[in-house]
Design an enzyme around this catalytic site. Structure first.
Site, mmCIF file in Angstrom:
data_model
loop_
_atom_site.group_PDB
_atom_site.id
_atom_site.type_symbol
_atom_site.label_atom_id
_atom_site.label_comp_id
_atom_site.label_asym_id
_atom_site.label_seq_id
_atom_site.Cartn_x
_atom_site.Cartn_y
_atom_site.Cartn_z
ATOM 1 N N GLY A 13 27.915 33.176 35.697
ATOM 2 C CA GLY A 13 27.926 34.612 36.013
ATOM 3 C C GLY A 13 28.774 35.370 35.000
ATOM 4 O O GLY A 13 29.476 36.317 35.338
ATOM 5 N N ALA A 14 28.678 34.950 33.724
ATOM 6 C CA ALA A 14 29.616 35.443 32.709
ATOM 7 C C ALA A 14 29.038 36.532 31.820
ATOM 8 O O ALA A 14 29.649 36.910 30.828
ATOM 9 C CB ALA A 14 30.119 34.275 31.875
ATOM 10 N N ASP A 63 19.772 29.752 36.383
ATOM 11 C CA ASP A 63 20.029 30.143 37.773
ATOM 12 C C ASP A 63 20.816 28.984 38.389
ATOM 13 O O ASP A 63 20.292 27.872 38.508
ATOM 14 C CB ASP A 63 18.684 30.341 38.484
ATOM 15 C CG ASP A 63 18.841 30.636 39.972
ATOM 16 O OD1 ASP A 63 19.941 30.457 40.524
ATOM 17 O OD2 ASP A 63 17.827 31.047 40.583
ATOM 18 N N SER A 142 37.053 34.708 47.915
ATOM 19 C CA SER A 142 37.256 36.153 48.102
ATOM 20 C C SER A 142 38.116 36.369 49.331
ATOM 21 O O SER A 142 38.119 35.529 50.255
ATOM 22 C CB SER A 142 35.897 36.832 48.330
ATOM 23 O OG SER A 142 36.055 38.143 48.832
ATOM 24 N N TYR A 154 28.280 36.423 53.120
ATOM 25 C CA TYR A 154 29.228 36.294 51.990
ATOM 26 C C TYR A 154 30.556 35.688 52.461
ATOM 27 O O TYR A 154 31.121 34.812 51.792
ATOM 28 C CB TYR A 154 29.429 37.693 51.418
ATOM 29 C CG TYR A 154 30.277 37.813 50.184
ATOM 30 C CD1 TYR A 154 29.754 37.495 48.919
ATOM 31 C CD2 TYR A 154 31.577 38.294 50.246
ATOM 32 C CE1 TYR A 154 30.523 37.662 47.774
ATOM 33 C CE2 TYR A 154 32.345 38.455 49.106
ATOM 34 C CZ TYR A 154 31.814 38.142 47.872
ATOM 35 O OH TYR A 154 32.582 38.297 46.736
ATOM 36 N N ALA A 157 30.071 32.020 53.028
ATOM 37 C CA ALA A 157 29.973 31.301 51.747
ATOM 38 C C ALA A 157 31.346 31.188 51.086
ATOM 39 O O ALA A 157 31.711 30.127 50.570
ATOM 40 C CB ALA A 157 28.993 32.021 50.824
ATOM 41 N N LYS A 158 32.102 32.278 51.108
ATOM 42 C CA LYS A 158 33.414 32.262 50.420
ATOM 43 C C LYS A 158 34.424 31.395 51.174
ATOM 44 O O LYS A 158 35.305 30.786 50.548
ATOM 45 C CB LYS A 158 33.933 33.689 50.233
ATOM 46 C CG LYS A 158 33.117 34.525 49.250
ATOM 47 C CD LYS A 158 32.965 33.856 47.895
ATOM 48 C CE LYS A 158 32.599 34.837 46.781
ATOM 49 N NZ LYS A 158 32.348 34.144 45.504
HETATM 50 P P1 NAI Z 1 29.122 41.014 39.111
HETATM 51 O O1 NAI Z 1 28.000 41.325 40.021
HETATM 52 O O2 NAI Z 1 29.635 42.071 38.208
HETATM 53 O O3 NAI Z 1 28.765 39.720 38.217
HETATM 54 C C1 NAI Z 1 28.189 38.582 38.780
HETATM 55 C C2 NAI Z 1 27.346 37.878 37.738
HETATM 56 O O4 NAI Z 1 26.768 36.709 38.348
HETATM 57 C C3 NAI Z 1 26.177 38.741 37.215
HETATM 58 O O5 NAI Z 1 26.187 38.773 35.807
HETATM 59 C C4 NAI Z 1 24.949 38.042 37.768
HETATM 60 O O6 NAI Z 1 23.794 38.132 36.950
HETATM 61 C C5 NAI Z 1 25.441 36.598 37.865
HETATM 62 N N1 NAI Z 1 24.618 35.810 38.791
HETATM 63 C C6 NAI Z 1 24.167 36.172 40.012
HETATM 64 N N2 NAI Z 1 23.385 35.209 40.536
HETATM 65 C C7 NAI Z 1 23.350 34.210 39.619
HETATM 66 C C8 NAI Z 1 22.697 32.960 39.579
HETATM 67 N N3 NAI Z 1 21.932 32.532 40.590
HETATM 68 N N4 NAI Z 1 22.870 32.167 38.496
HETATM 69 C C9 NAI Z 1 23.632 32.589 37.450
HETATM 70 N N5 NAI Z 1 24.285 33.777 37.429
HETATM 71 C C10 NAI Z 1 24.126 34.585 38.503
HETATM 72 O O7 NAI Z 1 30.275 40.434 40.055
HETATM 73 P P2 NAI Z 1 31.872 40.315 39.871
HETATM 74 O O8 NAI Z 1 32.489 41.415 40.630
HETATM 75 O O9 NAI Z 1 32.228 40.094 38.453
HETATM 76 O O10 NAI Z 1 32.143 38.990 40.728
HETATM 77 C C11 NAI Z 1 32.305 37.687 40.149
HETATM 78 C C12 NAI Z 1 32.671 36.713 41.251
HETATM 79 O O11 NAI Z 1 33.883 37.132 41.883
HETATM 80 C C13 NAI Z 1 31.632 36.593 42.368
HETATM 81 O O12 NAI Z 1 31.565 35.253 42.817
HETATM 82 C C14 NAI Z 1 32.195 37.486 43.449
HETATM 83 O O13 NAI Z 1 31.717 37.128 44.718
HETATM 84 C C15 NAI Z 1 33.679 37.238 43.286
HETATM 85 N N6 NAI Z 1 34.533 38.288 43.821
HETATM 86 C C16 NAI Z 1 34.468 39.573 43.332
HETATM 87 C C17 NAI Z 1 35.288 40.556 43.887
HETATM 88 C C18 NAI Z 1 35.261 41.985 43.406
HETATM 89 O O14 NAI Z 1 35.955 42.812 44.019
HETATM 90 N N7 NAI Z 1 34.541 42.327 42.368
HETATM 91 C C19 NAI Z 1 36.238 40.240 44.960
HETATM 92 C C20 NAI Z 1 36.217 38.871 45.370
HETATM 93 C C21 NAI Z 1 35.398 37.943 44.807
#
Ligand code: NAI
Length: 253
Positions: A13-14, A63, A142, A154, A157-158
């Site tokens: 997810g980078a 994925d 989370s 969510y 899962a978390k």
């Molecule tokens: P984001 O939505 O900006 O980025 C997530 C990335 O994961 C996206 O680039 C997306 O394409 C990718 N992704 C989604 N499904 C995928 C799959 N099946 N295979 C490969 N890549 C996939 O999210 P963000 O905010 O950067 O979050 C990153 C992590 O941190 C997540 O696990 C989220 O649940 C967790 N998190 C985020 C918080 C926040 O406040 N933003 C708070 C707590 C946890």
């Protein structure tokens, strides 16, 4: 000439958000970084930034919930970049809804990316870590694991990832592999911007309401999480395993 071995890290997810910032940070820390996301071309700008800063990276489209895609991706990373000994399971999605409106598809999609994805990636990567007798896995949990309205899928899962983390820590410890989780609170990313939009408020209103509840008086930034990942994957954290670190600007209850 340096004789230090370059270690290879995978960040899922980078392409954006916390994952992109973590990938850049680990590259600065000296890791060769596999930037993994659904769409390989979406990873390229992060790879370009890492390379122009003198680091080493490749873009990998996969994925994480697809078993064959994960196997292929991890094998490709091992061949093209180096055998991975660091894995950050960061890929994530939201499908928020109150229980009575939550569809089976919403439930399954969230379980598949967070839980199945972290399982498949960890299972594929642990082989290289146990062989190297050194490894680091960091899972993104989370504060929602403690319960959050509209997030039954969510939150489950978390919370599940926390049990997964502790179990892998027990199983893999004897191979020099540590496994920890980071549980962020509110971090400013596209994910939280989408939540504000879904709730019909501006991002500023949404952020200000949340910040009012945060003891340090500010929102979290992706760098706040990347700093914690950097600690966990370092050599200095070798005696820290099975832990959940809340990165939330205050205590959690
Ligand atoms: P984001 O939505 O900006 O980025 C997530 C990335 O994961 C996206 O680039 C997306 O394409 C990718 N992704 C989604 N499904 C995928 C799959 N099946 N295979 C490969 N890549 C996939 O999210 P963000 O905010 O950067 O979050 C990153 C992590 O941190 C997540 O696990 C989220 O649940 C967790 N998190 C985020 C918080 C926040 O406040 N933003 C708070 C707590 C946890």
């Amino acid at each position: 000439m340096s004789t230090a071995i370059t270690r290879t890290a995978i960040v899922t997810g980078a392409a954006r958000g916390i994952g992109a910032t973590t990938a850049r940070r680990l590259a600065m820390d000296g890791f060769a970084v596999a930037v993994v996301d659904l769409d390989e071309s979406a990873c390229q700008s992060v790879v370009d930034e890492i390379e122009s800063a003198g680091g080493q990276a490749i873009a990998v489209g996969a994925d994480v919930s697809d078993e064959q895609a994960v196997t292929t991706a991890v094998e490709r990373i091992a061949t093209e970049l180096g055998r991975p000994t660091v894995l950050v399971n960061n890929a994530g999605i939201l499908r928020d809804n109150l229980l009575f409106k939550m569809t089976v598809a919403d439930w399954d999609a969230v379980m598949n990316v967070h839980l199945r994805g972290s399982f498949l990636m960890s299972r594929a990567a642990q082989k290289y870590m146990t062989e190297a007798k050194w490894g680091r896995i960091v899972n993104l949990s989370s504060t929602s694991a403690l319960g959050n309205r509209g997030q039954a899928n969510y939150a489950a899962a978390k919370a599940g990832l926390q049990g997964f983390t502790k179990t892998l820590a027990i199983e893999l410890g004897k191979f020099g592999v540590t496994v920890n989780a980071i549980a962020p609170g509110f971090i400013e990313t596209d994910m939280t911007a989408a939540t504000a939009e879904r709730m019909g408020v501006s991002f500023e209103e949404f952020r200000d309401a949340l910040v009012a509840q945060i003891p340090v008086g500010r929102s979290g930034k992706p760098e706040d999480v990347a700093n914690a990942v950097s600690f966990f994957v370092g050599d200095g954290a070798g005696f820290v395993s099975g832990q959940v670190l809340y990165v939330a600007g205050g205590p959690t209850n």
